[in-house]
Design an enzyme around this catalytic site. Structure first.
Site, mmCIF file in Angstrom:
data_model
loop_
_atom_site.group_PDB
_atom_site.id
_atom_site.type_symbol
_atom_site.label_atom_id
_atom_site.label_comp_id
_atom_site.label_asym_id
_atom_site.label_seq_id
_atom_site.Cartn_x
_atom_site.Cartn_y
_atom_site.Cartn_z
ATOM 1 N N ARG A 268 0.841 -1.192 0.000
ATOM 2 C CA ARG A 268 0.000 0.000 0.000
ATOM 3 C C ARG A 268 0.879 1.245 0.000
ATOM 4 O O ARG A 268 1.709 1.419 0.886
ATOM 5 C CB ARG A 268 -0.917 -0.012 1.224
ATOM 6 C CG ARG A 268 -1.987 1.056 1.201
ATOM 7 C CD ARG A 268 -3.043 0.794 2.248
ATOM 8 N NE ARG A 268 -2.536 0.954 3.610
ATOM 9 C CZ ARG A 268 -3.288 0.816 4.690
ATOM 10 N NH1 ARG A 268 -4.556 0.489 4.560
ATOM 11 N NH2 ARG A 268 -2.772 0.990 5.884
ATOM 12 N N THR B 253 -0.938 7.573 -0.964
ATOM 13 C CA THR B 253 -2.249 7.466 -1.614
ATOM 14 C C THR B 253 -3.098 6.332 -1.050
ATOM 15 O O THR B 253 -4.303 6.292 -1.263
ATOM 16 C CB THR B 253 -2.081 7.215 -3.120
ATOM 17 O OG1 THR B 253 -1.473 5.927 -3.311
ATOM 18 C CG2 THR B 253 -1.209 8.287 -3.753
ATOM 19 N N ASP C 232 -0.656 -3.694 12.748
ATOM 20 C CA ASP C 232 -0.178 -4.172 11.450
ATOM 21 C C ASP C 232 0.021 -5.685 11.510
ATOM 22 O O ASP C 232 0.922 -6.171 12.199
ATOM 23 C CB ASP C 232 1.140 -3.479 11.086
ATOM 24 C CG ASP C 232 1.592 -3.810 9.663
ATOM 25 O OD1 ASP C 232 1.878 -4.987 9.388
ATOM 26 O OD2 ASP C 232 1.674 -2.880 8.842
ATOM 27 N N ASP D 236 3.588 -7.010 10.438
ATOM 28 C CA ASP D 236 4.616 -6.760 11.437
ATOM 29 C C ASP D 236 4.469 -7.711 12.625
ATOM 30 O O ASP D 236 5.464 -8.218 13.160
ATOM 31 C CB ASP D 236 4.527 -5.319 11.947
ATOM 32 C CG ASP D 236 5.141 -4.328 10.969
ATOM 33 O OD1 ASP D 236 5.901 -4.759 10.078
ATOM 34 O OD2 ASP D 236 4.871 -3.112 11.104
#
Length: 209
Positions: A104, A108, A200, A203
């Site tokens: 990602r 944006t 996340d 992670d």
């Protein structure tokens, strides 16, 4: 129209509660992600087609049920989707595995492709695209479009936690793809993270936070 199935099984909900905790360590997080994926997979494969096959038991001949056609393919969206593969393969050891790499863009939030490798006969299989998180829906929409462009038609999507925004985007972009969701959360925050979420997933699975 696509089905959107949010899991209500107590074991799934219990395990999702465990991985939400910020103190859950990498090893336990990774193992529990795999267990949740196995449980969601069990539910998501409920409608697979079966065929009658004649076999011989130690006692006599009989007719049994087997999965029809070319069986399944599991396609994780890299990298977090890898955490769901082992649990699913435990249930379906003959499944072929493909990989789609998307990240990602931090500005944006749009998906950027960097890798795609699929089984040669992927278009003949029931394909399960997997990613622990369905946030904005950008990566998942793009991954499924890549599969469709390569001829895949029987596509399902599995995630552990989803935001309403991602579900809306997916069902609008791919109304023919069923969604299987462990938990439907409240919303996305200003950084496009799911709230309450679990942080996340990549992670936490790989210990890179």
């Amino acid at each position: 129209m696509a089905k959107v199935v949010v899991m209500d099984h107590p074991l799934i909900q219990h395990k999702i509660g465990y991985i939400r905790r910020k103190e859950t360590g990498t090893k336990a997080f990774r193992e529990t992600i795999s267990e949740i994926a196995m449980l969601i997979c069990y539910e998501a494969t409920r409608d697979l087609e079966l065929a009658d096959v004649e076999i011989e038991t130690p006692i006599c001949k009989t007719t049994v049920k087997e999965l029809k056609g070319k069986k399944l393919a599991i396609v994780p969206i890299l990298r977090a989707g890898l955490g769901m593969v082992d649990g699913m393969v435990t249930l379906i050891p003959t499944a072929k595995i493909g990989h789609i790499g998307l990240y990602r863009d931090p500005e944006t939030h749009d998906p950027v492709e960097y890798y795609c490798k699929l089984p040669a006969d992927c278009e003949e299989r029931e394909v399960f695209v997997v990613d622990p998180m369905l946030a904005t829906g950008g990566s998942s929409v793009a991954a499924i479009q890549m599969l469709k462009d390569k001829g895949c038609r029987k596509i399902h999507f599995m995630c552990i936690i989803a935001a309403p925004e991602g579900v809306k985007k997916m069902t609008e972009a791919h109304p023919d793809v069923d969604l299987y969701i462990g938990s439907l959360d409240d919303h996305l925050n200003e950084n496009a993270y799911i709230v309450p979420g679990l942080g996340d997933a990549g992670d936490r699975i790989f210990g890179t936070k």
